[in-house]
Design a protein around this motif. Sequence first.
Motif, PDB file in Angstrom:
ATOM      1  N   UNK A 131       1.001  -1.297   0.047  1.00 20.13           N
ATOM      2  CA  UNK A 131      -0.143   0.071   0.048  1.00 20.13           C
ATOM      3  C   UNK A 131       0.848   1.295   0.022  1.00 20.13           C
ATOM      4  N   UNK A 132       0.321   2.304  -0.666  1.00 17.50           N
ATOM      5  CA  UNK A 132       0.899   3.657  -0.776  1.00 17.50           C
ATOM      6  C   UNK A 132      -0.230   4.616  -0.676  1.00 17.50           C
ATOM      7  N   UNK A 133       0.143   5.823  -0.445  1.00 13.23           N
ATOM      8  CA  UNK A 133      -0.776   6.806  -0.353  1.00 13.23           C
ATOM      9  C   UNK A 133      -0.700   7.789  -1.480  1.00 13.23           C
ATOM     10  N   UNK A 134      -1.734   8.278  -2.219  1.00 12.64           N
ATOM     11  CA  UNK A 134      -1.633   9.244  -3.452  1.00 12.64           C
ATOM     12  C   UNK A 134      -1.913  10.766  -2.977  1.00 12.64           C
ATOM     13  N   UNK A 135      -2.244  10.888  -1.707  1.00 15.09           N
ATOM     14  CA  UNK A 135      -2.395  12.415  -1.517  1.00 15.09           C
ATOM     15  C   UNK A 135      -1.116  13.280  -1.006  1.00 15.09           C
ATOM     16  N   UNK A 136      -0.915  14.324  -1.082  1.00 13.98           N
ATOM     17  CA  UNK A 136       0.164  14.873  -0.570  1.00 13.98           C
ATOM     18  C   UNK A 136      -0.276  16.219   0.430  1.00 13.98           C
ATOM     19  N   UNK A 137       0.681  16.946   1.126  1.00 13.50           N
ATOM     20  CA  UNK A 137       0.359  17.982   1.854  1.00 13.50           C
ATOM     21  C   UNK A 137       0.495  19.214   0.943  1.00 13.50           C
ATOM     22  N   UNK A 138       0.029  20.335   1.344  1.00 16.59           N
ATOM     23  CA  UNK A 138       0.274  21.607   0.672  1.00 16.59           C
ATOM     24  C   UNK A 138       1.671  21.953   0.550  1.00 16.59           C
ATOM     25  N   UNK A 183      24.928  12.653   2.779  1.00 12.25           N
ATOM     26  CA  UNK A 183      24.764  14.072   3.211  1.00 12.25           C
ATOM     27  C   UNK A 183      23.345  14.510   3.028  1.00 12.25           C
ATOM     28  N   UNK A 184      22.321  13.777   2.621  1.00 10.75           N
ATOM     29  CA  UNK A 184      20.961  14.091   2.583  1.00 10.75           C
ATOM     30  C   UNK A 184      20.115  13.971   3.676  1.00 10.75           C
ATOM     31  N   UNK A 185      19.491  15.234   4.058  1.00  9.18           N
ATOM     32  CA  UNK A 185      18.573  15.018   5.305  1.00  9.18           C
ATOM     33  C   UNK A 185      17.161  14.773   4.808  1.00  9.18           C
ATOM     34  N   UNK A 186      17.023  13.449   4.910  1.00  8.99           N
ATOM     35  CA  UNK A 186      16.023  12.766   4.061  1.00  8.99           C
ATOM     36  C   UNK A 186      14.702  13.040   4.988  1.00  8.99           C
ATOM     37  N   UNK A 187      14.855  12.642   6.192  1.00  6.40           N
ATOM     38  CA  UNK A 187      13.647  12.958   7.281  1.00  6.40           C
ATOM     39  C   UNK A 187      13.301  14.467   7.282  1.00  6.40           C
ATOM     40  N   UNK A 188      14.110  15.326   6.973  1.00  8.52           N
ATOM     41  CA  UNK A 188      13.698  16.867   6.899  1.00  8.52           C
ATOM     42  C   UNK A 188      12.816  17.192   5.551  1.00  8.52           C
ATOM     43  N   UNK A 189      12.994  16.398   4.610  1.00  9.45           N
ATOM     44  CA  UNK A 189      12.345  16.414   3.405  1.00  9.45           C
ATOM     45  C   UNK A 189      10.876  16.085   3.463  1.00  9.45           C
ATOM     46  N   UNK A 190      10.342  15.603   4.430  1.00  7.97           N
ATOM     47  CA  UNK A 190       9.119  15.147   4.564  1.00  7.97           C
ATOM     48  C   UNK A 190       8.286  16.412   4.958  1.00  7.97           C
ATOM     49  N   UNK A 202       8.410  19.136   3.656  1.00  4.44           N
ATOM     50  CA  UNK A 202       9.458  20.290   3.957  1.00  4.44           C
ATOM     51  C   UNK A 202       9.490  20.985   2.719  1.00  4.44           C
ATOM     52  N   UNK A 203      10.340  21.902   2.439  1.00  6.18           N
ATOM     53  CA  UNK A 203      10.473  22.854   1.235  1.00  6.18           C
ATOM     54  C   UNK A 203      11.537  21.978   0.234  1.00  6.18           C
ATOM     55  N   UNK A 204      11.351  22.214  -0.995  1.00 10.58           N
ATOM     56  CA  UNK A 204      12.468  21.410  -1.917  1.00 10.58           C
ATOM     57  C   UNK A 204      12.606  20.043  -1.795  1.00 10.58           C
ATOM     58  N   UNK A 205      11.360  19.446  -1.523  1.00  8.03           N
ATOM     59  CA  UNK A 205      11.354  18.085  -1.430  1.00  8.03           C
ATOM     60  C   UNK A 205      11.727  17.286  -2.789  1.00  8.03           C
ATOM     61  N   UNK A 206      12.591  16.262  -2.541  1.00  8.70           N
ATOM     62  CA  UNK A 206      13.095  15.729  -3.722  1.00  8.70           C
ATOM     63  C   UNK A 206      13.836  14.356  -3.382  1.00  8.70           C
ATOM     64  N   UNK A 207      13.988  13.563  -4.245  1.00 11.41           N
ATOM     65  CA  UNK A 207      14.264  12.105  -4.157  1.00 11.41           C
ATOM     66  C   UNK A 207      15.519  12.025  -5.204  1.00 11.41           C
ATOM     67  N   UNK A 252       5.985  29.800  -3.481  1.00 19.94           N
ATOM     68  CA  UNK A 252       6.805  30.928  -2.837  1.00 19.94           C
ATOM     69  C   UNK A 252       8.042  30.632  -2.170  1.00 19.94           C
ATOM     70  N   UNK A 253       8.095  29.488  -1.548  1.00 16.59           N
ATOM     71  CA  UNK A 253       9.342  29.283  -0.362  1.00 16.59           C
ATOM     72  C   UNK A 253      10.100  28.119  -1.308  1.00 16.59           C
ATOM     73  N   UNK A 254       9.687  27.707  -2.431  1.00 21.40           N
ATOM     74  CA  UNK A 254      10.686  26.702  -2.983  1.00 21.40           C
ATOM     75  C   UNK A 254      11.356  27.168  -4.005  1.00 21.40           C
ATOM     76  N   UNK A 255      12.475  26.662  -4.443  1.00 27.58           N
ATOM     77  CA  UNK A 255      13.469  26.946  -5.548  1.00 27.58           C
ATOM     78  C   UNK A 255      13.076  26.577  -6.944  1.00 27.58           C
ATOM     79  N   UNK A 256      11.985  25.556  -6.847  1.00 27.10           N
ATOM     80  CA  UNK A 256      11.398  25.094  -8.036  1.00 27.10           C
ATOM     81  C   UNK A 256       9.849  25.043  -7.756  1.00 27.10           C
ATOM     82  N   UNK A 257       9.098  24.929  -9.011  1.00 32.21           N
ATOM     83  CA  UNK A 257       7.689  24.832  -9.015  1.00 32.21           C
ATOM     84  C   UNK A 257       7.484  23.195  -8.107  1.00 32.21           C
ATOM     85  N   UNK A 258       6.802  23.474  -6.933  1.00 29.68           N
ATOM     86  CA  UNK A 258       6.511  22.120  -6.215  1.00 29.68           C
ATOM     87  C   UNK A 258       5.620  21.095  -6.927  1.00 29.68           C
ATOM     88  N   UNK A 259       5.058  21.422  -7.978  1.00 26.40           N
ATOM     89  CA  UNK A 259       4.725  20.345  -9.134  1.00 26.40           C
ATOM     90  C   UNK A 259       4.817  20.381 -10.119  1.00 26.40           C
TER      91      UNK A 259
END
Length: 439
Positions: free
Chosen positions: A84-91, A406-413, A415-420, A95-102
């Motif tokens: 199982x996974x979930x397909x919803x995301x938080x807002x 060096x990736x703060x993985x937990x901090x990306x949940x 968070x701003x500039x979420x990435x994988x 303006x806070x991101x360095x890229x378009x978050x979507x």
Amino acid sequence: MKLTDAQINELHDDVVTLCQELIRIPSVNFGEGKGDEQAVAEYVVSKLKEVGIESRIYESAPKRCTVVARIEGTDTSRPGFVVNGHIDVVPANPADWSVDPFSGVIKDGCIWGRGAVDMKNMDAMMLAVFRLWARHGYKPSRTIVIVFFGDEEAGGIYGSGWMAKNHPEVFAGCSETVSEVGGFSVTLKSGKRVYLIETSQKGIEWMKLTATGVASHGSVINSANAVTRLSEAIAKIGNHKWPRRITRTNQIFLTKIAEITGKKFDPDNLEPILEEIGSMSKMFNATLQNTANPSMLEAGYKANVIPQTASAVVDGRTLPGHEAELMETVQSLVGPDVKVERLVSDIPLEVDFAGALVEAMINAIKSEDPEAEVIPYLLSGGTDNKALAKLGITGYGFSPLKLPSDLDFIGLFHGVDERVPIDSLQFGARTLHHFLVNS
């Protein structure tokens, strides 16, 4: 099914494209029933249908969607297995991101966007693996129920909780499940790489606090000011020092880290071990105690009007075995003038780090990283496995990722500039395939 080089390349390409396209569908969950998973659910259905896998959308409310598919196994004597996974995301505030978050843009070797780690990366892995199987005619031993839940980010009321209550037949005959926030790597200060399997998670107590007072003109003295009463109550909760406790899972975690690093495990001095796990310690510290964090405030409608009521929301999380303590403590802290109302209440979980399924997880990780150390951990948040646990299904967090040190993985949940990282995502797809073939 041992993958050929061509199949690995096929899997790699597909998982990257799927992750990007999932991120580009803004399935934002604002809470309080305000969410919309319809477009992303329809996308999932279409991607499964492309390879001949039929699926169904379950709608708990308008546009609140969960997708379910089923792959029949070759051994009907074995219990079914839920992925199982979930397909919803938080807002996300652009303006806070360095890229378009979507945008799902690829930059610096990563896929960027809301959901990249929570949890459209795992959704993409799931889709990529099952699509690969379908294209090459592979059938698993166990029947696999594939579920993409809605509403996980608001407690699963319109997602996993609703499905478990209204459609338990979907999960009939299934004994185990895997979901998010587990199987990821942490590089210790000493250089050793460990992978964390989630075998335990805290319970949830989301509370609304309402203070009632006397409404009046803002210029007069008011000793029954609702805003003052609420502020004092919230300050007490936010500053409360909760007792530290080491759960069964954390006992194993701390002991294993001590063994791996040669550090002494002293329950009264955890600093040497916390130093080893680096940025992970931010989350780990929260698993040593109950927590209650004020997160929302609402009061008043004009500068010169003292309102009759003021309200706040508190995010409470409970350790296994210490659920009652949180509500009792909060009530004692706020006193009689503040009403405490449960918004979302859900159980903590704790299962054994043992058995054939755990061995399959360990072997899958070691198939891609032979030097890996694999240990259990306690998640400070919660997952949709809570709802399935109420149906008697044992759940683990296993969405494997080999991460840069060096990736703060937990901090990306959330968070701003979420990435994988793309390499991590492709590692995860290969590892998930290995695990599911051998589970």
